[in-house]
Design a protein around this motif. Structure first.
Motif, PDB file in Angstrom:
ATOM      1  N   TYR A   3      22.932  34.383   2.109  1.00  0.00           N
ATOM      2  CA  TYR A   3      23.098  32.949   2.354  1.00  0.00           C
ATOM      3  C   TYR A   3      24.258  32.420   1.527  1.00  0.00           C
ATOM      4  CZ  TYR A   3      20.555  32.546  -2.037  1.00  0.00           C
ATOM      5  OH  TYR A   3      20.172  32.670  -3.340  1.00  0.00           O
ATOM      6  N   LEU A   4      24.729  31.266   1.911  1.00  0.00           N
ATOM      7  CA  LEU A   4      25.817  30.606   1.188  1.00  0.00           C
ATOM      8  C   LEU A   4      25.281  29.281   0.659  1.00  0.00           C
ATOM      9  CD1 LEU A   4      28.596  31.218   3.843  1.00  0.00           C
ATOM     10  CD2 LEU A   4      28.497  32.245   1.563  1.00  0.00           C
ATOM     11  N   PRO A   5      25.793  28.832  -0.488  1.00  0.00           N
ATOM     12  CA  PRO A   5      25.320  27.530  -0.977  1.00  0.00           C
ATOM     13  C   PRO A   5      25.951  26.377  -0.191  1.00  0.00           C
ATOM     14  CG  PRO A   5      26.967  28.430  -2.469  1.00  0.00           C
ATOM     15  CD  PRO A   5      26.808  29.429  -1.361  1.00  0.00           C
ATOM     16  N   LEU A   6      25.193  25.288  -0.075  1.00  0.00           N
ATOM     17  CA  LEU A   6      25.737  24.076   0.543  1.00  0.00           C
ATOM     18  C   LEU A   6      26.233  23.170  -0.581  1.00  0.00           C
ATOM     19  CD1 LEU A   6      23.087  23.066   3.238  1.00  0.00           C
ATOM     20  CD2 LEU A   6      25.370  23.984   3.650  1.00  0.00           C
ATOM     21  N   GLU A   7      27.453  22.703  -0.447  1.00  0.00           N
ATOM     22  CA  GLU A   7      28.044  21.822  -1.465  1.00  0.00           C
ATOM     23  C   GLU A   7      27.165  20.586  -1.684  1.00  0.00           C
ATOM     24  OE1 GLU A   7      32.326  19.779  -1.824  1.00  0.00           O
ATOM     25  OE2 GLU A   7      32.254  21.595  -0.562  1.00  0.00           O
ATOM     26  N   GLY A   8      26.959  20.224  -2.932  1.00  0.00           N
ATOM     27  CA  GLY A   8      26.219  18.999  -3.224  1.00  0.00           C
ATOM     28  C   GLY A   8      24.730  19.207  -3.413  1.00  0.00           C
ATOM     29  N   LEU A   9      24.277  20.443  -3.257  1.00  0.00           N
ATOM     30  CA  LEU A   9      22.846  20.706  -3.431  1.00  0.00           C
ATOM     31  C   LEU A   9      22.638  21.828  -4.438  1.00  0.00           C
ATOM     32  CD1 LEU A   9      21.548  20.665   0.254  1.00  0.00           C
ATOM     33  CD2 LEU A   9      21.115  18.932  -1.484  1.00  0.00           C
ATOM     34  N   GLU A  10      21.451  21.843  -5.018  1.00  0.00           N
ATOM     35  CA  GLU A  10      21.117  22.916  -5.947  1.00  0.00           C
ATOM     36  C   GLU A  10      19.828  23.609  -5.520  1.00  0.00           C
ATOM     37  OE1 GLU A  10      20.970  21.333  -9.896  1.00  0.00           O
ATOM     38  OE2 GLU A  10      23.075  20.705  -9.804  1.00  0.00           O
ATOM     39  N   GLY A  11      19.613  24.788  -6.055  1.00  0.00           N
ATOM     40  CA  GLY A  11      18.343  25.501  -5.819  1.00  0.00           C
ATOM     41  C   GLY A  11      18.162  25.940  -4.385  1.00  0.00           C
ATOM     42  N   PRO A  12      16.885  26.180  -4.004  1.00  0.00           N
ATOM     43  CA  PRO A  12      16.598  26.724  -2.668  1.00  0.00           C
ATOM     44  C   PRO A  12      17.073  25.809  -1.536  1.00  0.00           C
ATOM     45  CG  PRO A  12      14.602  26.679  -4.034  1.00  0.00           C
ATOM     46  CD  PRO A  12      15.662  25.972  -4.800  1.00  0.00           C
ATOM     47  N   ARG A  13      17.126  24.502  -1.822  1.00  0.00           N
ATOM     48  CA  ARG A  13      17.553  23.577  -0.774  1.00  0.00           C
ATOM     49  C   ARG A  13      19.011  23.795  -0.396  1.00  0.00           C
ATOM     50  NH1 ARG A  13      16.332  17.741  -2.643  1.00  0.00           N
ATOM     51  NH2 ARG A  13      16.835  18.620  -4.657  1.00  0.00           N
ATOM     52  N   SER A  14      19.728  24.441  -1.282  1.00  0.00           N
ATOM     53  CA  SER A  14      21.154  24.644  -1.077  1.00  0.00           C
ATOM     54  C   SER A  14      21.450  25.858  -0.187  1.00  0.00           C
ATOM     55  CB  SER A  14      21.801  24.810  -2.449  1.00  0.00           C
ATOM     56  OG  SER A  14      23.018  25.476  -2.348  1.00  0.00           O
ATOM     57  N   ARG A  15      20.422  26.633   0.111  1.00  0.00           N
ATOM     58  CA  ARG A  15      20.589  27.840   0.930  1.00  0.00           C
ATOM     59  C   ARG A  15      20.990  27.503   2.358  1.00  0.00           C
ATOM     60  NH1 ARG A  15      16.870  32.458  -1.162  1.00  0.00           N
ATOM     61  NH2 ARG A  15      17.411  33.633   0.683  1.00  0.00           N
ATOM     62  N   ALA A  16      21.975  28.202   2.854  1.00  0.00           N
ATOM     63  CA  ALA A  16      22.341  28.039   4.261  1.00  0.00           C
ATOM     64  C   ALA A  16      22.845  29.379   4.768  1.00  0.00           C
ATOM     65  CB  ALA A  16      23.413  26.968   4.414  1.00  0.00           C
ATOM     66  N   HIS A  17      22.349  29.807   5.897  1.00  0.00           N
ATOM     67  CA  HIS A  17      22.745  31.105   6.436  1.00  0.00           C
ATOM     68  C   HIS A  17      24.169  31.002   6.978  1.00  0.00           C
ATOM     69  CE1 HIS A  17      22.749  34.752   8.814  1.00  0.00           C
ATOM     70  NE2 HIS A  17      21.677  35.135   8.127  1.00  0.00           N
ATOM     71  N   PRO A  18      25.010  32.018   6.696  1.00  0.00           N
ATOM     72  CA  PRO A  18      26.409  31.970   7.161  1.00  0.00           C
ATOM     73  C   PRO A  18      26.529  31.799   8.673  1.00  0.00           C
ATOM     74  CG  PRO A  18      26.002  33.962   5.830  1.00  0.00           C
ATOM     75  CD  PRO A  18      24.713  33.214   5.896  1.00  0.00           C
ATOM     76  N   GLU A  19      25.618  32.385   9.424  1.00  0.00           N
ATOM     77  CA  GLU A  19      25.687  32.248  10.892  1.00  0.00           C
ATOM     78  C   GLU A  19      24.818  31.096  11.397  1.00  0.00           C
ATOM     79  OE1 GLU A  19      24.543  36.018  12.674  1.00  0.00           O
ATOM     80  OE2 GLU A  19      25.478  36.997  10.930  1.00  0.00           O
ATOM     81  N   GLY A  20      24.167  30.410  10.460  1.00  0.00           N
ATOM     82  CA  GLY A  20      23.269  29.336  10.865  1.00  0.00           C
ATOM     83  C   GLY A  20      23.775  27.990  10.371  1.00  0.00           C
ATOM     84  N   VAL A  21      22.975  27.362   9.514  1.00  0.00           N
ATOM     85  CA  VAL A  21      23.290  26.006   9.054  1.00  0.00           C
ATOM     86  C   VAL A  21      24.692  25.924   8.446  1.00  0.00           C
ATOM     87  CG1 VAL A  21      22.668  24.275   7.316  1.00  0.00           C
ATOM     88  CG2 VAL A  21      20.886  25.254   8.761  1.00  0.00           C
ATOM     89  N   HIS A  22      25.112  26.985   7.759  1.00  0.00           N
ATOM     90  CA  HIS A  22      26.400  26.891   7.071  1.00  0.00           C
ATOM     91  C   HIS A  22      27.565  26.648   8.016  1.00  0.00           C
ATOM     92  CE1 HIS A  22      29.677  27.761   4.265  1.00  0.00           C
ATOM     93  NE2 HIS A  22      28.809  27.342   3.359  1.00  0.00           N
ATOM     94  N   GLN A  23      27.549  27.276   9.179  1.00  0.00           N
ATOM     95  CA  GLN A  23      28.677  27.098  10.112  1.00  0.00           C
ATOM     96  C   GLN A  23      28.348  26.134  11.244  1.00  0.00           C
ATOM     97  OE1 GLN A  23      29.887  30.201  12.713  1.00  0.00           O
ATOM     98  NE2 GLN A  23      27.854  30.480  13.567  1.00  0.00           N
ATOM     99  N   ALA A  24      27.136  25.595  11.244  1.00  0.00           N
ATOM    100  CA  ALA A  24      26.715  24.737  12.355  1.00  0.00           C
ATOM    101  C   ALA A  24      27.547  23.465  12.439  1.00  0.00           C
ATOM    102  CB  ALA A  24      25.246  24.373  12.194  1.00  0.00           C
ATOM    103  N   ASP A  25      27.774  22.992  13.668  1.00  0.00           N
ATOM    104  CA  ASP A  25      28.373  21.657  13.827  1.00  0.00           C
ATOM    105  C   ASP A  25      27.292  20.617  14.121  1.00  0.00           C
ATOM    106  OD1 ASP A  25      27.965  22.880  16.296  1.00  0.00           O
ATOM    107  OD2 ASP A  25      29.698  21.934  17.256  1.00  0.00           O
ATOM    108  N   VAL A  26      26.205  21.055  14.742  1.00  0.00           N
ATOM    109  CA  VAL A  26      25.068  20.151  15.015  1.00  0.00           C
ATOM    110  C   VAL A  26      23.789  20.828  14.520  1.00  0.00           C
ATOM    111  CG1 VAL A  26      23.760  18.912  16.784  1.00  0.00           C
ATOM    112  CG2 VAL A  26      26.237  19.198  17.056  1.00  0.00           C
ATOM    113  N   VAL A  27      23.041  20.118  13.662  1.00  0.00           N
ATOM    114  CA  VAL A  27      21.786  20.698  13.159  1.00  0.00           C
ATOM    115  C   VAL A  27      20.627  19.750  13.420  1.00  0.00           C
ATOM    116  CG1 VAL A  27      22.557  22.276  11.341  1.00  0.00           C
ATOM    117  CG2 VAL A  27      22.427  19.835  10.851  1.00  0.00           C
ATOM    118  N   LEU A  28      19.553  20.334  13.924  1.00  0.00           N
ATOM    119  CA  LEU A  28      18.309  19.576  14.049  1.00  0.00           C
ATOM    120  C   LEU A  28      17.472  19.906  12.814  1.00  0.00           C
ATOM    121  CD1 LEU A  28      16.200  17.864  15.701  1.00  0.00           C
ATOM    122  CD2 LEU A  28      15.404  20.035  16.657  1.00  0.00           C
ATOM    123  N   VAL A  29      17.195  18.896  11.998  1.00  0.00           N
ATOM    124  CA  VAL A  29      16.421  19.114  10.773  1.00  0.00           C
ATOM    125  C   VAL A  29      15.203  18.197  10.778  1.00  0.00           C
ATOM    126  CG1 VAL A  29      18.242  20.019   9.262  1.00  0.00           C
ATOM    127  CG2 VAL A  29      18.052  17.560   9.565  1.00  0.00           C
TER     128      VAL A  29
END
Lengths: 254, 254
Positions: free
Chosen positions: A135-161
């Protein structure tokens, strides 16, 4: 669990409550997940436990955005998996190129595995955010919440959360992503910061999203873009607040 | 539990949340108690997490009623014990002849014992509703909710039932008792059916009740009766609904 009569006026709500309590006992959910569910119950109650017109509007815009997305991702936490795994999986299958990613606020290896199991039992394949995943970290977040999969949330243009925490929703928006949330609290930071806020119960909104998906698949790219561009999330949210305000004002139940 | 910074804007709420989760893990609370706490959090949030004027009004009337009572009883469930055992005990000590009685919705011998322990650790003596205690059924109710101690709720003329379930509140009123509740949901059946409804967070209302007790102890019986007789619970509840309605209407947080 507790016996609930189908004739109870709040039968559906009580069934969901039991589902959540059972999932907690099975270790799928953190204790705070039950409390979060209770908050949702209260907000759903004041919304009249129905999908209101502003939510319907937001659902249409959300679906148009997901259909226009290059890399759409559906992010799933524990509560979402417990309440609506099948709907998430079915929705993902209808969106070209969509991925499903596990993101837990109180992430433990055990809970990630359990959520993965729930999703796979519902028919999910290629789930991202698994315990062993990079996983890659998301800027502005720390800890587990900062996790983002390189092929998932990290590169996504639209995310349903759905049911997302405010910090994470805000960070995703700051990274330039179009953030769609489903949140029963129209005053939450997630509701206010997201690009498209569906103020509705997950278990009602997701089936409606699936229906809308089937409708909007027939639209041209230009028609979908028009739907998205004409939408004003702040205005739509204010309509929800009006509905709640009226609900308390002329409370017929008092 | 989780580390919470005292500078967090919702610090107090998060501390209570942890307290509840811990009590659940210790077996004091049923799983649905956590969900109920979440509902309370949501309603407290829309009340602005403060004691509003109608709640202050109801508190004064509640104290006057408790001072006028022949057999006042404070009924305690799991959530009340976890959140406010000390306040309950201190309040009971200030009311002449008041008894404290344990009443659990999902009653198990283990949980009754735990709640008794929590109350006694907070200084309670002569707690009623213990596991070995005799009890009488309350007309109109079934199962554990129907339990009432002969020297407690069963013979009480005024009962304080914080966070009470609707059926039980209704049955107590039907039996001619003056029912005082503390409930964050102004639309709940308990809120509507009770004689005096304090729409406030237990942890704020009880200390205010203790303060008011000290003030009103100086009043004559006639003055206390005037306070009680002039009170209109439905009207007072409608004032709370107005406040919430306004809160959603001119939401400054959007």
């Amino acid at each position: 669990m507790h016996d609930i009569s189908p004739t109870h006026p709040r039968y559906h709500s009580l069934i969901l409550r039991d589902k959540m309590a059972k999932a907690y006992q099975e270790g799928i959910l953190a204790d705070t997940a039950l409390i979060a569910h209770g908050r949702g119950e209260a907000f759903d109650y004041i919304l009249g436990e129905k999908t209101n017109p502003p939510a319907k509007k937001a659902i249409i815009v959300a679906i148009a955005s997901l259909l226009l997305a290059e890399n759409p991702v559906l992010s799933v936490n524990g509560n979402t998996a417990v309440l609506a795994a099948e709907d998430i999986v079915n929705l993902a299958k209808l969106i070209p190129g969509a991925r499903v990613e596990i993101n837990l606020f109180y992430r433990t290896p055990q809970r990630v595995l359990k959520v993965q199991e729930v999703l796979e039992n519902a028919g999910a394949t290629g789930v991202l955010g698994k315990e062993s995943d990079h996983y890659l970290p998301l800027e502005g977040l720390e800890g587990p919440r900062s996790r983002a999969h390189p092929e998932g949330v990290h590169q996504a243009d639209v995310v349903l959360v759905p049911l997302e925490d405010g910090d994470r929703a805000e960070a995703l928006v700051a990274l330039g992503k179009k953030v769609i949330t489903i949140d029963l609290n129209p005053l939450s930071r997630t509701a206010k910061k997201s690009s498209i806020t569906i103020v509705d119960n997950l278990v009602r909104a997701l089936p409606l999203m699936i229906t809308e998906m089937k409708n909007l698949k027939r639209c041209s790219r230009g028609e979908l873009e028009k739907i998205v561009n004409e939408f004003d999330n702040d205005y739509n949210l204010s309509k929800t607040l009006d509905i709640i305000s009226q609900h308390f004002k002329r409370d017929e139940r008092l």
